[in-house]
Design a protein around this motif. Sequence first.
Motif, PDB file in Angstrom:
ATOM      1  N   LEU A   1      32.752 -36.178   9.287  1.00  0.00           N
ATOM      2  CA  LEU A   1      32.891 -37.490   9.920  1.00  0.00           C
ATOM      3  C   LEU A   1      31.886 -37.674  11.055  1.00  0.00           C
ATOM      4  O   LEU A   1      31.669 -36.771  11.860  1.00  0.00           O
ATOM      5  CB  LEU A   1      34.294 -37.654  10.521  1.00  0.00           C
ATOM      6  N   TYR A   2      31.356 -38.884  11.109  1.00  0.00           N
ATOM      7  CA  TYR A   2      30.528 -39.275  12.246  1.00  0.00           C
ATOM      8  C   TYR A   2      31.207 -40.479  12.885  1.00  0.00           C
ATOM      9  O   TYR A   2      31.534 -41.458  12.213  1.00  0.00           O
ATOM     10  CB  TYR A   2      29.113 -39.640  11.753  1.00  0.00           C
ATOM     11  N   ASP A   3      31.470 -40.404  14.176  1.00  0.00           N
ATOM     12  CA  ASP A   3      32.181 -41.454  14.898  1.00  0.00           C
ATOM     13  C   ASP A   3      31.178 -42.549  15.318  1.00  0.00           C
ATOM     14  O   ASP A   3      30.338 -42.335  16.195  1.00  0.00           O
ATOM     15  CB  ASP A   3      32.834 -40.810  16.137  1.00  0.00           C
ATOM     16  N   CYS A   4      31.274 -43.711  14.682  1.00  0.00           N
ATOM     17  CA  CYS A   4      30.271 -44.762  14.897  1.00  0.00           C
ATOM     18  C   CYS A   4      30.418 -45.456  16.247  1.00  0.00           C
ATOM     19  O   CYS A   4      29.453 -46.053  16.743  1.00  0.00           O
ATOM     20  CB  CYS A   4      30.357 -45.823  13.795  1.00  0.00           C
ATOM     21  N   LEU A   5      31.601 -45.460  16.839  1.00  0.00           N
ATOM     22  CA  LEU A   5      31.762 -46.137  18.127  1.00  0.00           C
ATOM     23  C   LEU A   5      31.327 -45.232  19.276  1.00  0.00           C
ATOM     24  O   LEU A   5      30.679 -45.678  20.216  1.00  0.00           O
ATOM     25  CB  LEU A   5      33.203 -46.604  18.308  1.00  0.00           C
ATOM     26  N   ASN A   6      31.711 -43.953  19.186  1.00  0.00           N
ATOM     27  CA  ASN A   6      31.288 -43.017  20.242  1.00  0.00           C
ATOM     28  C   ASN A   6      29.939 -42.388  19.936  1.00  0.00           C
ATOM     29  O   ASN A   6      29.367 -41.695  20.760  1.00  0.00           O
ATOM     30  CB  ASN A   6      32.349 -41.938  20.442  1.00  0.00           C
ATOM     31  N   ARG A   7      29.481 -42.587  18.720  1.00  0.00           N
ATOM     32  CA  ARG A   7      28.173 -42.121  18.269  1.00  0.00           C
ATOM     33  C   ARG A   7      28.040 -40.606  18.423  1.00  0.00           C
ATOM     34  O   ARG A   7      27.076 -40.105  18.994  1.00  0.00           O
ATOM     35  CB  ARG A   7      27.067 -42.899  18.997  1.00  0.00           C
ATOM     36  N   THR A   8      29.082 -39.923  17.904  1.00  0.00           N
ATOM     37  CA  THR A   8      29.068 -38.453  17.945  1.00  0.00           C
ATOM     38  C   THR A   8      29.582 -37.901  16.624  1.00  0.00           C
ATOM     39  O   THR A   8      30.322 -38.575  15.903  1.00  0.00           O
ATOM     40  CB  THR A   8      30.031 -37.904  19.036  1.00  0.00           C
ATOM     41  N   ASP A   9      29.245 -36.659  16.379  1.00  0.00           N
ATOM     42  CA  ASP A   9      29.785 -35.961  15.220  1.00  0.00           C
ATOM     43  C   ASP A   9      31.280 -35.762  15.454  1.00  0.00           C
ATOM     44  O   ASP A   9      31.704 -35.463  16.560  1.00  0.00           O
ATOM     45  CB  ASP A   9      29.077 -34.607  15.107  1.00  0.00           C
ATOM     46  N   ALA A  10      32.086 -35.956  14.420  1.00  0.00           N
ATOM     47  CA  ALA A  10      33.541 -35.806  14.614  1.00  0.00           C
ATOM     48  C   ALA A  10      34.109 -34.709  13.724  1.00  0.00           C
ATOM     49  O   ALA A  10      35.314 -34.665  13.459  1.00  0.00           O
ATOM     50  CB  ALA A  10      34.231 -37.143  14.361  1.00  0.00           C
ATOM     51  N   GLY A  11      33.253 -33.830  13.237  1.00  0.00           N
ATOM     52  CA  GLY A  11      33.721 -32.628  12.531  1.00  0.00           C
ATOM     53  C   GLY A  11      34.129 -32.880  11.092  1.00  0.00           C
ATOM     54  O   GLY A  11      33.947 -33.965  10.543  1.00  0.00           O
ATOM     55  N   MET A  12      34.730 -31.809  10.503  1.00  0.00           N
ATOM     56  CA  MET A  12      35.134 -31.860   9.089  1.00  0.00           C
ATOM     57  C   MET A  12      36.631 -32.120   9.000  1.00  0.00           C
ATOM     58  O   MET A  12      37.401 -31.572   9.778  1.00  0.00           O
ATOM     59  CB  MET A  12      34.866 -30.499   8.451  1.00  0.00           C
ATOM     60  N   LYS A  13      37.044 -32.907   8.036  1.00  0.00           N
ATOM     61  CA  LYS A  13      38.481 -33.129   7.816  1.00  0.00           C
ATOM     62  C   LYS A  13      38.771 -32.920   6.342  1.00  0.00           C
ATOM     63  O   LYS A  13      38.017 -33.378   5.484  1.00  0.00           O
ATOM     64  CB  LYS A  13      38.883 -34.556   8.191  1.00  0.00           C
ATOM     65  N   LYS A  14      39.888 -32.267   6.097  1.00  0.00           N
ATOM     66  CA  LYS A  14      40.296 -32.007   4.730  1.00  0.00           C
ATOM     67  C   LYS A  14      41.596 -32.753   4.462  1.00  0.00           C
ATOM     68  O   LYS A  14      42.456 -32.808   5.343  1.00  0.00           O
ATOM     69  CB  LYS A  14      40.523 -30.505   4.598  1.00  0.00           C
ATOM     70  N   GLU A  15      41.711 -33.369   3.338  1.00  0.00           N
ATOM     71  CA  GLU A  15      42.958 -33.948   2.838  1.00  0.00           C
ATOM     72  C   GLU A  15      43.391 -35.254   3.510  1.00  0.00           C
ATOM     73  O   GLU A  15      43.769 -36.196   2.854  1.00  0.00           O
ATOM     74  CB  GLU A  15      44.079 -32.910   2.975  1.00  0.00           C
ATOM     75  N   PHE A  16      43.353 -35.274   4.823  1.00  0.00           N
ATOM     76  CA  PHE A  16      43.778 -36.507   5.501  1.00  0.00           C
ATOM     77  C   PHE A  16      43.175 -36.597   6.905  1.00  0.00           C
ATOM     78  O   PHE A  16      42.678 -35.603   7.448  1.00  0.00           O
ATOM     79  CB  PHE A  16      45.307 -36.588   5.597  1.00  0.00           C
ATOM     80  N   LEU A  17      43.254 -37.789   7.457  1.00  0.00           N
ATOM     81  CA  LEU A  17      42.823 -38.009   8.846  1.00  0.00           C
ATOM     82  C   LEU A  17      43.962 -38.732   9.536  1.00  0.00           C
ATOM     83  O   LEU A  17      44.565 -39.660   8.964  1.00  0.00           O
ATOM     84  CB  LEU A  17      41.559 -38.882   8.851  1.00  0.00           C
ATOM     85  N   LYS A  18      44.263 -38.319  10.754  1.00  0.00           N
ATOM     86  CA  LYS A  18      45.366 -38.931  11.498  1.00  0.00           C
ATOM     87  C   LYS A  18      44.905 -39.049  12.938  1.00  0.00           C
ATOM     88  O   LYS A  18      44.514 -38.043  13.535  1.00  0.00           O
ATOM     89  CB  LYS A  18      46.572 -37.999  11.404  1.00  0.00           C
ATOM     90  N   GLU A  19      44.921 -40.267  13.469  1.00  0.00           N
ATOM     91  CA  GLU A  19      44.392 -40.473  14.823  1.00  0.00           C
ATOM     92  C   GLU A  19      45.342 -41.367  15.611  1.00  0.00           C
ATOM     93  O   GLU A  19      45.996 -42.244  15.030  1.00  0.00           O
ATOM     94  CB  GLU A  19      43.052 -41.220  14.762  1.00  0.00           C
ATOM     95  N   THR A  20      45.350 -41.194  16.919  1.00  0.00           N
ATOM     96  CA  THR A  20      46.047 -42.164  17.753  1.00  0.00           C
ATOM     97  C   THR A  20      45.037 -43.258  18.097  1.00  0.00           C
ATOM     98  O   THR A  20      43.942 -42.963  18.584  1.00  0.00           O
ATOM     99  CB  THR A  20      46.557 -41.514  19.055  1.00  0.00           C
ATOM    100  N   VAL A  21      45.410 -44.483  17.802  1.00  0.00           N
ATOM    101  CA  VAL A  21      44.484 -45.595  18.031  1.00  0.00           C
ATOM    102  C   VAL A  21      45.103 -46.533  19.068  1.00  0.00           C
ATOM    103  O   VAL A  21      46.280 -46.895  18.987  1.00  0.00           O
ATOM    104  CB  VAL A  21      44.195 -46.353  16.705  1.00  0.00           C
ATOM    105  N   ALA A  22      44.291 -46.926  20.046  1.00  0.00           N
ATOM    106  CA  ALA A  22      44.760 -47.780  21.151  1.00  0.00           C
ATOM    107  C   ALA A  22      45.278 -49.128  20.624  1.00  0.00           C
ATOM    108  O   ALA A  22      44.894 -49.560  19.530  1.00  0.00           O
ATOM    109  CB  ALA A  22      43.601 -48.026  22.114  1.00  0.00           C
ATOM    110  N   ALA A  23      46.099 -49.796  21.415  1.00  0.00           N
ATOM    111  CA  ALA A  23      46.557 -51.151  21.073  1.00  0.00           C
ATOM    112  C   ALA A  23      45.338 -52.040  20.847  1.00  0.00           C
ATOM    113  O   ALA A  23      44.382 -52.006  21.634  1.00  0.00           O
ATOM    114  CB  ALA A  23      47.402 -51.703  22.216  1.00  0.00           C
ATOM    115  N   HIS A  24      45.340 -52.803  19.761  1.00  0.00           N
ATOM    116  CA  HIS A  24      44.230 -53.707  19.388  1.00  0.00           C
ATOM    117  C   HIS A  24      42.909 -52.944  19.224  1.00  0.00           C
ATOM    118  O   HIS A  24      41.838 -53.536  19.353  1.00  0.00           O
ATOM    119  CB  HIS A  24      44.018 -54.825  20.423  1.00  0.00           C
TER     120      HIS A  24
END
Length: 384
Positions: free
Chosen positions: A348-371
Motif C-alpha cells: 500500500l501507498y498512502d496517497c494523502l500522507n504520501r508515504t509507503d504504508a507497508g504490506m497487507k494480507k487478506e484485509f485492511l482495517k483502519e480507523t477513519v476520522a469523522a467525514h
Amino acid sequence: MKNKALCQLPPMGWNSWNTFTENINEELILETVDVLKKEGFLEKGYEYIVIDDCWSEMDRDENGRLVPDPVKFPHGMKAVADAVHARGFKFGMYSCCGTRTCAGYPGSFEHEFEDARQFAEWGVDYLKYDNCFKVQHMDDETLYRRMHLALANSGRDIVFSACQWGTENVHEWIRTSGAHLFRSTEDINDSWFSIRDIALSQLDKMAYSGPGCHNDMDMLVAGMYGKGGNEYISAGGCSDEEYRTHFALWAMMNSPLMIGCDVRRINQTTKDLLLNEDLIAINQDPEYRAPFRVRCTSNGPEAFVLVKFLSGGETALGLFNFGDVPATVAVDFWDLGLPLSSEYSLRLYDCLNRTDAGMKKEFLKETVAAHGCRIYRCALTKTK
Ligand code: GLA
C-alpha cells in the motif's frame, strides 16, 4: 480538427462561478491564470479557465449577437482568449439551452449555430451549457443535441460541458447527445452536506461515465472556507478534513476537477491537496475504469469502500467515513478479486500522507476520522 476525439479524460481547470458569481472581469481572469501558472497548476493538468454566467450584456445586439459586458471585459472575449492561450491554458465560456441563462442573461435557444460560430471566432475551447429558461415543448435531449451539432461544426474543437443537473435520467442518454461531460446533480455549495449528498447520489451511476463523456459532480469547493459568491454557495464552509474527502471522492469517482476557490488567496493546505499528484493520477488514469463499491459487513452504515482498478495492474482503494464520529472501516481483499489462494498481498501507498504504508494480507482495517477518508494505491506483491 478532423477525427480527433476530444476530452477523453475528465477535464481539469478553474471556473469563476463558486467564488465570484457575477463579479467577474478580465483582470480577475488573468490574475487567476497567472497564479495557476506560477504555482504549478497547469503542469499538473488544470488547463481550462472557464468564465461562467454574467459575462455578457443583458441583450443581444441588433444583429442578434452576444455582446460582452464592456465594463467587465473592455477588450472583448477574443482578447481574453488570446491572453489565456498565450499563458498556455485553454479558454472556456458559458451559455444556456434556454432563452436566458440562469442569472438572466441571453441564452442560446434558437441562436445555437450563430453562438457556436461566435465562440469559435473568439477562440473558445470549452462551453458550459446550462439548463434554465427552457421552452416547454422541447426536451433536454434535443436541446443538448442542437448545441453539440453547432459546436462540432463551428470550425474549432470545443469541449461541450452539458450542465444538465441530473434530471430526465441524463446519464442514460447524454453520451448519445455529443456532450463531453454532464452535470449530474444540483449546484454544489460549500458544506459537508452538499459534498456528501452529491457523492451518495452518484455512487450507483459511476459506470455511466467513460472516455469522452464524464459525470460532472460540479465544481470543487475545496479551499473556499465559506467565501462563496452568494449565500447559497457560502453555506458555512468545510473543515480541511472534509475538503480532503471531497477532493478524494471527486478524484476516485472520475469527476472533472474544476477548482472553484480564489486561487489568488489559496493557502498551503489547499494547494497541497489540489496539487496532490497521486490523487490526480487516480482521476486521470488512462484505463478509465469506473470505481465500484465494496461492502464489508463489519462496517457501519456510513462507512464504505471504493475500489478503482488502475492501469498496470494497480488498484486504488478509498476508505470513507461519512459519519459524524470516527469509525473503523474494513475491506476484505477477497472482495477486490484477490483470493487467499493467490498467495498475493497488497503493498500500500498512502496517497494523502504520501508515504509507503507497508504490506497487507487478506484485509485492511483502519480507523477513519469523522467525514474523513484514507486513499491507497495498491500493488500486488507475492506473500513471503
Ligand atoms: C446554474 C449552474 C451553476 C452556475 C449558475 C450560473 O445554477 O448549475 O453551475 O453556472 O447556473 O447562473
